[in-house]
Design a protein around this motif. Structure first.
Motif, short mmCIF file in Angstrom:
data_model
loop_
_atom_site.label_atom_id
_atom_site.label_comp_id
_atom_site.label_asym_id
_atom_site.label_seq_id
_atom_site.Cartn_x
_atom_site.Cartn_y
_atom_site.Cartn_z
N GLU A 17 0.84 -1.21 0.00
CA GLU A 17 0.00 0.00 0.00
C GLU A 17 0.87 1.25 0.00
OE1 GLU A 17 -3.86 -1.77 2.43
OE2 GLU A 17 -2.24 -0.78 3.52
N ALA A 18 1.93 1.23 0.79
CA ALA A 18 2.83 2.39 0.85
C ALA A 18 3.48 2.63 -0.51
CB ALA A 18 3.90 2.17 1.93
N ALA A 19 3.89 1.56 -1.20
CA ALA A 19 4.50 1.71 -2.52
C ALA A 19 3.50 2.24 -3.53
CB ALA A 19 5.07 0.37 -2.98
N VAL A 20 2.27 1.75 -3.49
CA VAL A 20 1.23 2.24 -4.40
C VAL A 20 0.94 3.70 -4.11
CG1 VAL A 20 -1.21 2.01 -5.03
CG2 VAL A 20 0.23 -0.02 -4.91
N LEU A 21 0.79 4.05 -2.84
CA LEU A 21 0.51 5.44 -2.46
C LEU A 21 1.64 6.36 -2.92
CD1 LEU A 21 -1.50 7.32 -1.06
CD2 LEU A 21 -0.28 6.89 1.07
N GLU A 22 2.88 5.94 -2.71
CA GLU A 22 4.02 6.74 -3.15
C GLU A 22 4.00 6.94 -4.67
OE1 GLU A 22 8.88 6.50 -3.19
OE2 GLU A 22 7.80 5.57 -1.53
N ASP A 23 3.66 5.89 -5.40
CA ASP A 23 3.59 6.00 -6.86
C ASP A 23 2.48 6.97 -7.28
OD1 ASP A 23 4.52 4.72 -9.55
OD2 ASP A 23 2.32 4.75 -9.63
N VAL A 24 1.34 6.90 -6.61
CA VAL A 24 0.22 7.79 -6.93
C VAL A 24 0.59 9.25 -6.64
CG1 VAL A 24 -2.15 8.42 -6.25
CG2 VAL A 24 -1.55 6.02 -6.65
N ILE A 25 1.35 9.48 -5.58
CA ILE A 25 1.79 10.84 -5.27
C ILE A 25 2.72 11.36 -6.37
CG2 ILE A 25 3.20 12.22 -3.69
CD1 ILE A 25 2.08 10.38 -1.42
N LYS A 26 3.64 10.50 -6.82
CA LYS A 26 4.59 10.91 -7.85
C LYS A 26 3.95 11.04 -9.23
CE LYS A 26 8.69 8.87 -5.74
NZ LYS A 26 9.69 7.79 -5.87
N HIS A 27 2.90 10.26 -9.47
CA HIS A 27 2.27 10.20 -10.80
C HIS A 27 0.76 10.35 -10.66
CE1 HIS A 27 6.14 8.72 -12.29
NE2 HIS A 27 6.13 7.89 -11.26
N PRO A 28 0.27 11.58 -10.45
CA PRO A 28 -1.17 11.78 -10.27
C PRO A 28 -1.96 11.36 -11.51
CG PRO A 28 0.08 13.80 -9.80
CD PRO A 28 1.03 12.82 -10.36
N ALA A 29 -3.19 10.92 -11.26
CA ALA A 29 -4.12 10.52 -12.32
C ALA A 29 -3.62 9.33 -13.12
CB ALA A 29 -4.48 11.70 -13.22
N SER A 30 -2.88 8.44 -12.46
CA SER A 30 -2.40 7.23 -13.13
C SER A 30 -3.50 6.18 -13.18
CB SER A 30 -1.22 6.64 -12.37
OG SER A 30 -0.09 7.46 -12.47
N SER A 31 -3.40 5.33 -14.17
CA SER A 31 -4.31 4.19 -14.24
C SER A 31 -3.75 3.05 -13.40
CB SER A 31 -4.47 3.73 -15.69
OG SER A 31 -3.27 3.15 -16.16
N THR A 38 -9.68 3.19 -14.67
CA THR A 38 -9.78 3.98 -13.44
C THR A 38 -8.52 4.82 -13.30
OG1 THR A 38 -11.13 2.31 -12.36
CG2 THR A 38 -9.98 3.85 -10.93
N ARG A 39 -8.70 6.09 -12.98
CA ARG A 39 -7.59 6.99 -12.71
C ARG A 39 -7.51 7.23 -11.20
NH1 ARG A 39 -3.99 7.52 -16.77
NH2 ARG A 39 -5.10 7.34 -18.74
N VAL A 40 -6.30 7.19 -10.67
CA VAL A 40 -6.11 7.28 -9.22
C VAL A 40 -5.26 8.51 -8.90
CG1 VAL A 40 -5.30 6.05 -7.16
CG2 VAL A 40 -6.11 4.75 -9.14
N ALA A 41 -5.69 9.26 -7.89
CA ALA A 41 -4.95 10.43 -7.42
C ALA A 41 -5.01 10.47 -5.89
CB ALA A 41 -5.54 11.71 -8.00
N ILE A 42 -4.04 11.13 -5.30
CA ILE A 42 -4.01 11.28 -3.85
C ILE A 42 -5.15 12.21 -3.43
CG2 ILE A 42 -2.33 13.15 -3.95
CD1 ILE A 42 -1.90 10.73 -1.23
#
Length: 136
Positions: free
Chosen positions: A33-47, A87-91
């Motif tokens: 979860e931490a790795a996914v969250l970190e990736d989402v922070i670095k790459h907003p609106a990722s699929s 699905t697009r994911v953002a913090i």
């Protein structure tokens, strides 16, 4: 320095950063979860697929992690307007603000408890700043 010592140092730095940024009552995240969250922070609106490719986790793991993070209010997931199947994911704004507040905490108290001599503690902090400048 050999690789083993570098690995031990990295683990110790992670422990110290957790002491600085963590607080009682914080949500605990799995490493995935931490790795996914970190990736989402670095790459907003990722699929989900893009997160999967960058993290190396299987897509089902990324989907499950995003679902748990969304349930906790840490991320928001929206349907891609160009492809309704994606699905697009953002913090989430509140999560980003909380992370920013924690990241801004000063390390001096934790370093002072770890290196009890004040002069050596200051030197350790200076060396960490220099190392961050060189490697980051």
């Amino acid at each position: 320095m050999d690789g083993g010592r570098l690995h031990r140092l990295g683990k110790r730095l992670i422990e110290l950063s957790s002491q600085v940024t963590g607080e009682a009552g914080d949500l605990s995240l799995t490493p995935g979860e931490a790795a996914v969250l970190e990736d989402v922070i670095k790459h907003p609106a990722s699929s989900i697929s893009e997160i999967h490719q960058r993290t190396g986790f299987v897509q089902s793991h990324v989907s499950a992690s995003v679902s748990r993070l969304k349930a906790r209010g840490l991320v928001k997931a929206t349907t891609d307007p160009d492809d309704g199947r994606r699905t697009r994911v953002a913090i989430a704004d509140e999560a980003l603000q909380a992370i920013s507040r924690r990241a801004a905490r000063d390390i001096n108290q934790v370093i002072g408890h770890t290196v009890t001599d004040p002069a050596r503690a200051r030197r350790a902090t200076e060396l960490l700043e220099e190392l961050a400048d060189l490697l980051l």
